[in-house]
Every structure is written in structure tokens, then in C-alpha cells.
Design a protein around this motif. Structure first.
Motif, PDB file in Angstrom:
ATOM      1  N   GLU A  91       0.844  -1.185   0.000  1.00 41.75           N
ATOM      2  CA  GLU A  91       0.000   0.000   0.000  1.00 41.75           C
ATOM      3  C   GLU A  91       0.886   1.244   0.000  1.00 41.75           C
ATOM      4  O   GLU A  91       1.774   1.380   0.832  1.00 41.75           O
ATOM      5  CB  GLU A  91      -0.918   0.006   1.217  1.00 41.75           C
TER       6      GLU A  91
ATOM      7  N   HIS B 137     -10.317   3.250  -1.331  1.00 42.26           N
ATOM      8  CA  HIS B 137      -9.364   4.229  -1.867  1.00 42.26           C
ATOM      9  C   HIS B 137      -9.872   4.699  -3.233  1.00 42.26           C
ATOM     10  O   HIS B 137      -9.312   4.374  -4.275  1.00 42.26           O
ATOM     11  CB  HIS B 137      -7.967   3.612  -1.989  1.00 42.26           C
TER      12      HIS B 137
ATOM     13  N   GLU C 113      -7.706   6.267  -6.271  1.00 44.61           N
ATOM     14  CA  GLU C 113      -6.619   5.546  -6.944  1.00 44.61           C
ATOM     15  C   GLU C 113      -6.876   5.547  -8.447  1.00 44.61           C
ATOM     16  O   GLU C 113      -7.927   5.122  -8.919  1.00 44.61           O
ATOM     17  CB  GLU C 113      -6.527   4.113  -6.414  1.00 44.61           C
ATOM     18  N   SER C 114      -5.874   6.005  -9.192  1.00 46.56           N
ATOM     19  CA  SER C 114      -6.043   6.177 -10.628  1.00 46.56           C
ATOM     20  C   SER C 114      -4.870   5.550 -11.378  1.00 46.56           C
ATOM     21  O   SER C 114      -4.103   4.765 -10.807  1.00 46.56           O
ATOM     22  CB  SER C 114      -6.174   7.671 -10.951  1.00 46.56           C
TER      23      SER C 114
ATOM     24  N   LYS D 274       2.842   7.849  -6.886  1.00 42.84           N
ATOM     25  CA  LYS D 274       2.124   8.641  -5.893  1.00 42.84           C
ATOM     26  C   LYS D 274       1.309   9.769  -6.520  1.00 42.84           C
ATOM     27  O   LYS D 274       0.496  10.396  -5.847  1.00 42.84           O
ATOM     28  CB  LYS D 274       3.100   9.196  -4.859  1.00 42.84           C
TER      29      LYS D 274
ATOM     30  N   ILE E 229      -3.476   9.837  -8.816  1.00 39.44           N
ATOM     31  CA  ILE E 229      -4.598  10.139  -7.934  1.00 39.44           C
ATOM     32  C   ILE E 229      -5.532  11.135  -8.613  1.00 39.44           C
ATOM     33  O   ILE E 229      -5.085  12.158  -9.133  1.00 39.44           O
ATOM     34  CB  ILE E 229      -4.103  10.751  -6.603  1.00 39.44           C
TER      35      ILE E 229
ATOM     36  N   ASN F 206     -10.515   6.831 -12.356  1.00 38.41           N
ATOM     37  CA  ASN F 206     -10.072   6.144 -11.144  1.00 38.41           C
ATOM     38  C   ASN F 206     -10.806   4.816 -10.977  1.00 38.41           C
ATOM     39  O   ASN F 206     -11.553   4.383 -11.861  1.00 38.41           O
ATOM     40  CB  ASN F 206     -10.211   7.046  -9.910  1.00 38.41           C
TER      41      ASN F 206
ATOM     42  N   HIS G 139      -9.566  -1.879  -5.737  1.00 42.67           N
ATOM     43  CA  HIS G 139      -8.387  -1.018  -5.620  1.00 42.67           C
ATOM     44  C   HIS G 139      -7.509  -1.178  -6.854  1.00 42.67           C
ATOM     45  O   HIS G 139      -7.802  -1.972  -7.740  1.00 42.67           O
ATOM     46  CB  HIS G 139      -7.558  -1.421  -4.393  1.00 42.67           C
ATOM     47  N   ARG G 140      -6.385  -0.446  -6.867  1.00 43.41           N
ATOM     48  CA  ARG G 140      -5.319  -0.711  -7.832  1.00 43.41           C
ATOM     49  C   ARG G 140      -3.987  -0.682  -7.098  1.00 43.41           C
ATOM     50  O   ARG G 140      -3.824   0.009  -6.096  1.00 43.41           O
ATOM     51  CB  ARG G 140      -5.344   0.283  -8.990  1.00 43.41           C
TER      52      ARG G 140
ATOM     53  N   SER H  89       0.261  -0.211  -6.588  1.00 50.10           N
ATOM     54  CA  SER H  89       1.231   0.841  -6.895  1.00 50.10           C
ATOM     55  C   SER H  89       2.414   0.334  -7.708  1.00 50.10           C
ATOM     56  O   SER H  89       3.303   1.113  -8.058  1.00 50.10           O
ATOM     57  CB  SER H  89       1.750   1.472  -5.592  1.00 50.10           C
TER      58      SER H  89
ATOM     59  N   GLU I 205      -7.390  -6.054  -6.133  1.00 48.20           N
ATOM     60  CA  GLU I 205      -6.543  -5.007  -6.708  1.00 48.20           C
ATOM     61  C   GLU I 205      -6.452  -5.283  -8.198  1.00 48.20           C
ATOM     62  O   GLU I 205      -6.007  -6.362  -8.611  1.00 48.20           O
ATOM     63  CB  GLU I 205      -5.156  -5.024  -6.067  1.00 48.20           C
TER      64      GLU I 205
ATOM     65  N   VAL J  11      -0.348   1.232 -11.555  1.00 54.31           N
ATOM     66  CA  VAL J  11      -0.411   2.641 -11.954  1.00 54.31           C
ATOM     67  C   VAL J  11      -0.179   2.856 -13.445  1.00 54.31           C
ATOM     68  O   VAL J  11      -0.561   3.893 -13.995  1.00 54.31           O
ATOM     69  CB  VAL J  11       0.607   3.477 -11.163  1.00 54.31           C
TER      70      VAL J  11
END
Length: 366
Positions: free
Chosen positions: A115, A159, A162-163, A175, A178, A185, A250-251, A253, A331, A335
Motif C-alpha cells: 500500500e 481508496h 486511486e487512478s 504517488k 490520484i 479512477n 483497488h489498484r 502501486s 486489486e 499505476v
């Protein structure tokens, strides 16, 4: 004599803490004493004074156990966990607390999911989308939307911002992936999945609450996202008692080489499942996640990165999965994945989820 030794250990440990100027937070203490049964510890402590309190196994807390406990409190080292000897000295080592239950293609200790908390300045900034890389992200819906009271599937997003970098302007690092724009997203993925499931005859309620905005309104940190989503889930179950299946999308990172699979010339975003081990009935949720994962891998080998167990040491630990044994967290992609890759994977998940749903509910796909 035993009491003298006990208080000597306590006193020595406190002095050790003061000397090292350690700050023991609640999370640290929770990790250190997680495996200690409070009732047994109390009875064992009493047994050192009066042996009538020795438990039925005749196994009171002995001097070695006491030494281990107070050494752990003083040093943040658990003698039963060799990783704790270096965890606090090496940033990011707690990341490896994630347990691999089912390892998908390319999954090992070097490719574990993690995360990533976006900086506050990113969370407060609205990233622009790249219009040409977006398209209508909802397939045609050929059915009448069910009433929430009739729905038994709940799709939501803890979340929600998250994009994906290919959909955002001037965003280059994980990071920065977003945005609150639902076309770019994970909420957009939820809308796409909801439409697919509705077309398959399932009854779905999709919650699109902007949880990040709610956090900002309350002045809460991003780490409190699950506190807000827990409110949403519990409100939904109170208002709509038919809800049984819960899907939190979610996705990841991670970068594209870890989150992408090529099948017959087409590129897909990989997915994986997270199960919270702090949920008392986590084994039931785990069994359901494994069932979905197996069906996905049987039909599309390599699409899944696997099934993982997490505790509070490296995540929320429950993930609202205590609400139902059919509550899952997935997930989808990373990204760097684009919309085509993401939608293809949602197509696969919708297909498999529908098959499993009808199998469990004694029906068939319409």
C-alpha cells in the motif's frame, strides 16, 4: 523469590527503555503482545504467588516467557520472530509481513503487493485527465437497475481516488496517480463491473462515495480510509439486509512489468486478492477468494498475481471483511495500466464472479 525476580525484570526493562529513549506506540505494543492470551497471562502471574492458580495444563508463565515479553517491550524485538531483529532498522522490511497464500505467475517475496500512501499535497490537488485516453467506461446496460433493497452484491471503493498514469496529465510517479474523476479512477472500474454483472442477471448496488473528500472534510489522514468505508459498509448492511457479497476495488502501486499479462496478443491488467487475517472468520473469506482465484487462473492462466493475507503489521488487517464471509478486496492493475487493459480484466472477473455466484445460489447465468 519469584516475585522479586519478576519486579527486577520489570524495573530493568523500564530502565532500559528510558536509556534508549524508545517511544512505544499502541501499534508497536499490539504487534508485540498479539499472541499473548490475557486470561492465561493473568492466571500465570497469579500462580507465581499461589500455585492454586496454575492452569489446567500445569503450564504457568515461566521466567523465560517473562524475560521474552519484557525484552520485547524494551527493544521491539520478538524472540519468536527472527525478522524483528532487523525490521526496525531497515525501512520497508515490515512490507514482507504479507503472507503469500497462493502465488500467481511472477509472485515471490520481491514482488509482494504493498500500500502506497499519497502525499497530502497530491490528495488535495485535482489532477487533470487526458481526454483522448478516456472513453465511455460503462457497457450498455440491458436491464432495469434493481432497488438497493433487492440487491445482494455491494461494490465500493475504500481508496476511491486511486487512478492510472496513462489517464492523467503531467503525472509520472505512482504517488501522483490520484484523481477524483470517476472516469479515470477505480470508481470507473466499479461502474464497468456493475454494468457487466447487471447484464449477467445479478443485482448490484454500487457505492461511489468520495471517501478521500470525506477524509479531507474531517481532517483525517489517508490511513483512516477504512474507518470511513467501514461506516459506509455498516450503513449499507443496516439499510439493505439482503447484501451478502462485498467487493472493494483497488489498484496496486507496482509498475507495468509486474501488473500486466499478454494473452494471445492482448494485454491485460493483472489482479490479485487481499484477505485480512485480523478478521476472526478470515478463513471463510480466504476460501472464497481462493475459489475465485482458481477459476480465474483455470480460464486465464497468469492473470492473477495470487491471494495474500495481511495483518495490521502491513495494512488494515480486516478490510471490512468481517461483515460477510463473501467480502473480498481485489486489486486490479497497477499505476501504468491503461483503460483497455483494465476493462479486459474486469470482463474476466465479471465472467468468473457470475459463474461462481450462480453456482452458489442454485441458478444459472441468464
Amino acid at each position: 523469590m519469584e516475585r522479586s525476580i519478576f519486579f527486577l525484570i520489570v524495573f530493568s526493562s523500564l530502565i532500559f527503555i528510558l536509556i534508549l529513549n524508545l517511544q512505544l506506540g499502541s501499534s508497536t505494543l499490539e504487534k508485540l503482545i498479539r499472541d499473548i492470551e490475557s486470561d492465561d497471562m493473568f492466571l500465570s502471574s497469579m500462580s507465581s504467588v499461589n500455585h492454586i492458580f496454575i492452569n489446567e495444563n500445569n503450564d504457568p508463565l515461566n521466567l523465560k516467557n517473562l524475560t521474552d515479553i519484557f525484552f520485547s517491550l524494551a527493544s521491539s524485538i520478538r524472540t519468536t520472530d527472527h525478522r524483528s531483529f532487523i525490521r526496525n532498522g531497515l525501512p520497508g522490511l515490515s512490507y514482507y509481513d504479507t503472507e503469500i497464500v497462493v502465488a500467481g505467475e511472477g509472485t515471490d517475496l520481491t514482488t509482494l503487493p504493498y500500500e502506497s500512501t499519497p502525499p497530502i499535497e497530491v490528495l488535495m490537488k485535482e489532477m487533470e485527465v487526458i481526454e483522448e485516453n478516456l472513453k465511455e467506461n460503462t457497457p450498455p446496460n440491458n436491464t432495469v437497475l434493481p432497488s438497493p433493497k433487492d440487491s445482494n452484491i455491494f461494490v465500493y471503493h475504500t481508496h476511491n481516488v486511486e487512478s492510472f498514469l496513462p489517464l492523467l496529465k503531467n503525472a509520472t510517479t505512482p504517488k501522483e496517480a490520484i484523481t477524483s474523476n470517476e472516469r479515470a479512477n477505480v470508481v470507473g472500474l466499479g461502474k464497468y463491473l456493475t454494468a457487466k454483472l447487471l447484464n449477467n442477471g445479478l443485482k448490484v448496488y454500487h457505492d461511489t462515495t468520495n471517501i478521500n473528500q470525506e477524509l479531507l472534510n474531517r481532517g483525517w489522514k489517508y490511513s483512516a480510509s477504512y474507518a470511513v468505508s467501514n461506516e459506509i459498509v455498516n450503513t449499507a448492511t443496516s439499510n439493505y439486509p439482503n447484501l451478502e457479497y462485498f467487493i472493494d476495488i483497488h489498484r496496486d502501486s507496482a509498475r507495468k512489468e509486474k501488473t500486466t499479462k499478454i494473452i494471445e496478443g492482448k494485454s491485460y491488467a493483472k489482479l490479485y486478492f487481499i484477505v485480512g487475517k485480523e478478521n476472526e472468520d478470515y478463513k471463510k473469506n480466504l476460501a472464497f477468494a481462493e475459489k475465485l482465484n482458481t477459476e480465474i487462473e483455470n480460464k486465464y492462466p497468469g492473470i492473477s498475481r495470487g491471494v495474500f493475507l495481511k495483518t495490521t503489521a502491513d495494512g488494515n488487517g480486516v478490510y471490512n471483511q468481517d461483515v460477510s464471509d463473501r467480502a473480498i478486496l481485489i486489486e486490479v492493475g497497477g499505476v501504468d495500466n491503461n483503460l483497455d487493459e483494465l476493462n479486459r480484466t474486469i470482463d474476466i472477473f465479471a465472467e468468473v464472479f457470475t459463474d461462481v455466484y450462480w453456482e452458489e445460489n442454485g441458478g444459472m447465468k441468464e
